[in-house]
Design a protein around this motif. Sequence first.
Motif, short mmCIF file in Angstrom:
data_model
loop_
_atom_site.label_atom_id
_atom_site.label_comp_id
_atom_site.label_asym_id
_atom_site.label_seq_id
_atom_site.Cartn_x
_atom_site.Cartn_y
_atom_site.Cartn_z
N PRO A 92 0.80 -1.23 0.00
CA PRO A 92 0.00 0.00 0.00
C PRO A 92 0.83 1.28 0.00
CG PRO A 92 -0.04 -1.04 2.17
CD PRO A 92 0.63 -2.01 1.25
N ASP A 93 2.10 1.20 0.38
CA ASP A 93 2.94 2.40 0.42
C ASP A 93 3.81 2.55 -0.82
OD1 ASP A 93 1.98 3.08 2.95
OD2 ASP A 93 3.44 1.77 3.94
N GLY A 94 3.57 1.71 -1.84
CA GLY A 94 4.36 1.82 -3.06
C GLY A 94 5.69 1.11 -2.99
N HIS A 95 5.83 0.14 -2.09
CA HIS A 95 7.07 -0.64 -1.97
C HIS A 95 6.74 -2.12 -2.21
CE1 HIS A 95 9.18 2.83 -0.35
NE2 HIS A 95 8.20 3.00 0.53
N TRP A 96 7.71 -2.82 -2.81
CA TRP A 96 7.54 -4.26 -3.01
C TRP A 96 7.77 -4.99 -1.69
CZ3 TRP A 96 5.29 -5.96 -7.22
CH2 TRP A 96 5.39 -5.23 -8.40
N LEU A 97 6.92 -5.97 -1.43
CA LEU A 97 6.99 -6.72 -0.18
C LEU A 97 7.10 -8.21 -0.48
CD1 LEU A 97 4.05 -4.95 1.75
CD2 LEU A 97 6.49 -4.40 1.88
N THR A 98 7.77 -8.92 0.41
CA THR A 98 7.81 -10.38 0.34
C THR A 98 7.71 -10.92 1.75
OG1 THR A 98 8.96 -12.28 -0.62
CG2 THR A 98 10.31 -10.64 0.52
N LYS A 99 7.45 -12.21 1.87
CA LYS A 99 7.23 -12.82 3.18
C LYS A 99 8.48 -13.56 3.64
CE LYS A 99 2.22 -13.41 3.01
NZ LYS A 99 1.10 -14.38 3.09
N GLU A 152 10.23 -16.35 6.51
CA GLU A 152 9.84 -17.70 6.92
C GLU A 152 8.80 -17.67 8.04
OE1 GLU A 152 13.27 -19.92 7.90
OE2 GLU A 152 14.08 -19.94 5.84
N ASP A 153 8.83 -16.62 8.88
CA ASP A 153 7.86 -16.53 9.97
C ASP A 153 6.56 -15.84 9.53
OD1 ASP A 153 8.76 -13.99 9.58
OD2 ASP A 153 9.37 -13.62 11.66
N LYS A 154 6.34 -15.73 8.21
CA LYS A 154 5.14 -15.15 7.60
C LYS A 154 5.07 -13.62 7.71
CE LYS A 154 3.74 -19.30 6.68
NZ LYS A 154 3.84 -19.82 5.28
N SER A 155 6.05 -12.98 8.33
CA SER A 155 6.07 -11.53 8.38
C SER A 155 6.54 -10.99 7.02
CB SER A 155 6.99 -11.03 9.49
OG SER A 155 8.34 -11.46 9.24
N THR A 156 6.19 -9.73 6.73
CA THR A 156 6.56 -9.13 5.45
C THR A 156 7.67 -8.10 5.64
OG1 THR A 156 4.81 -7.46 5.68
CG2 THR A 156 4.27 -9.47 4.48
N TYR A 157 8.49 -7.94 4.62
CA TYR A 157 9.54 -6.93 4.65
C TYR A 157 9.75 -6.39 3.24
CZ TYR A 157 12.52 -10.79 3.03
OH TYR A 157 13.04 -11.83 2.32
N GLU A 158 10.29 -5.18 3.17
CA GLU A 158 10.46 -4.50 1.89
C GLU A 158 11.66 -5.06 1.13
OE1 GLU A 158 10.69 -0.30 2.27
OE2 GLU A 158 8.77 -0.10 3.33
N VAL A 159 11.50 -5.11 -0.20
CA VAL A 159 12.58 -5.55 -1.08
C VAL A 159 12.59 -4.64 -2.32
CG1 VAL A 159 12.56 -7.96 -0.33
CG2 VAL A 159 11.06 -7.23 -2.18
N ASN A 160 13.70 -4.65 -3.00
CA ASN A 160 13.82 -3.87 -4.25
C ASN A 160 13.67 -4.80 -5.44
OD1 ASN A 160 14.36 -1.41 -2.90
ND2 ASN A 160 16.50 -2.00 -2.64
N GLY A 161 12.56 -5.50 -5.50
CA GLY A 161 12.35 -6.45 -6.59
C GLY A 161 13.06 -7.77 -6.28
N PHE A 162 13.51 -8.45 -7.34
CA PHE A 162 14.19 -9.73 -7.20
C PHE A 162 15.70 -9.54 -7.37
CE2 PHE A 162 9.95 -10.93 -8.73
CZ PHE A 162 9.60 -11.88 -7.79
N PRO A 163 16.51 -10.24 -6.58
CA PRO A 163 17.96 -10.17 -6.79
C PRO A 163 18.33 -10.68 -8.18
CG PRO A 163 17.44 -11.23 -4.69
CD PRO A 163 16.16 -11.11 -5.44
N LYS A 164 19.39 -10.13 -8.75
CA LYS A 164 19.80 -10.52 -10.10
C LYS A 164 20.23 -11.98 -10.17
CE LYS A 164 21.21 -5.97 -11.81
NZ LYS A 164 22.33 -5.18 -12.40
N ASN A 165 20.84 -12.46 -9.09
CA ASN A 165 21.38 -13.83 -9.12
C ASN A 165 20.49 -14.80 -8.36
OD1 ASN A 165 21.82 -12.73 -6.61
ND2 ASN A 165 23.88 -13.56 -6.36
N VAL A 166 19.17 -14.53 -8.33
CA VAL A 166 18.27 -15.41 -7.59
C VAL A 166 18.17 -16.79 -8.25
CG1 VAL A 166 16.17 -14.66 -8.79
CG2 VAL A 166 16.01 -15.50 -6.44
N CYS A 167 18.42 -16.86 -9.56
CA CYS A 167 18.41 -18.14 -10.27
C CYS A 167 19.85 -18.48 -10.67
CB CYS A 167 17.51 -18.08 -11.50
SG CYS A 167 15.75 -17.98 -11.12
N GLU A 168 20.44 -19.39 -9.94
CA GLU A 168 21.83 -19.78 -10.20
C GLU A 168 21.87 -21.03 -11.07
OE1 GLU A 168 24.02 -20.30 -6.64
OE2 GLU A 168 24.03 -18.17 -6.10
#
Length: 266
Positions: free
Chosen positions: A140-147, A149-165
């Motif tokens: 809702p604040d215009g930031h990307w969020l992800t969950k 392991e404890d189901k809490s959410t935190y802000e991220v800047n999209g996906f890391p470039k090397n997420v697929c190795e």
Amino acid sequence: VCQIKCNKGYDLLGAMERVCQSNHVWSGATTTCNLIQCDLMIPPRNGHIDCDNGHLYASKCKFTCKEGYRMIGHKTSKCLESKQWSHAAPVCEVKLCPQIEAPEHATMRCTDTNRYESQCTIFCKLGHELKGYTEITCGPDGHWLTKAEDKSTYEVNGFPKNVCEKISCPLLPAPINGVMQCTDDNNYDSLCRAQCDPGFDLLGSRARRCQWSGQWAGVPVVCQRITCPTFTLPETIDINCHNSTSDATKTICRFSAADGYRLVGP
């Protein structure tokens, strides 16, 4: 002669001036003062309106937008004596998260591009394994969020470039008394070919490919020294074997006949 004027905020209906006539009757129509009204204020789409006195004179309306939307315009509006609102209703515009691109070696799908509540999911291409999160949501604040392991959410800047190795297999050593040549080291789909030195025989898979499971196809390679069967000779023939002076991997055997016998054969 009576002149009639309404108080502020009221609209005069009837005659503004009335005269006492000779027939004992006032001229003109009966006058009334009605409270001024503005047009009905319509709430903005994806927003709310709260007016303290409806659409009557001096009523003040406050506007709010739903979560995930930002207001464009004035937050309040007041019904004026001119029967007009001081400001038009604002617009509630959906919030946008920063534009993102699919990381390397992955494809990405989003439910509503980079708009509020849009969910973006990535899929690693064949031969690559995931090293992070696969889904983010525009908050809702215009930031990307992800969950976490404890189901809490935190802000991220999209996906890391090397997420697929790229998938890699264990290092494949060259066999003793042989060599190994690979098209792409120990990475996925790399093809390694083994070759034994002269005088050695290859046992196992001559070619092995790194699979998506992270394991090499085929079986390990061993370079085994080439041996010939032992000679079965009569007692009348002596044998003397030694390594070749020109090629140490070769053995040369010489035969000689016992006294009183003549050698037949090489």
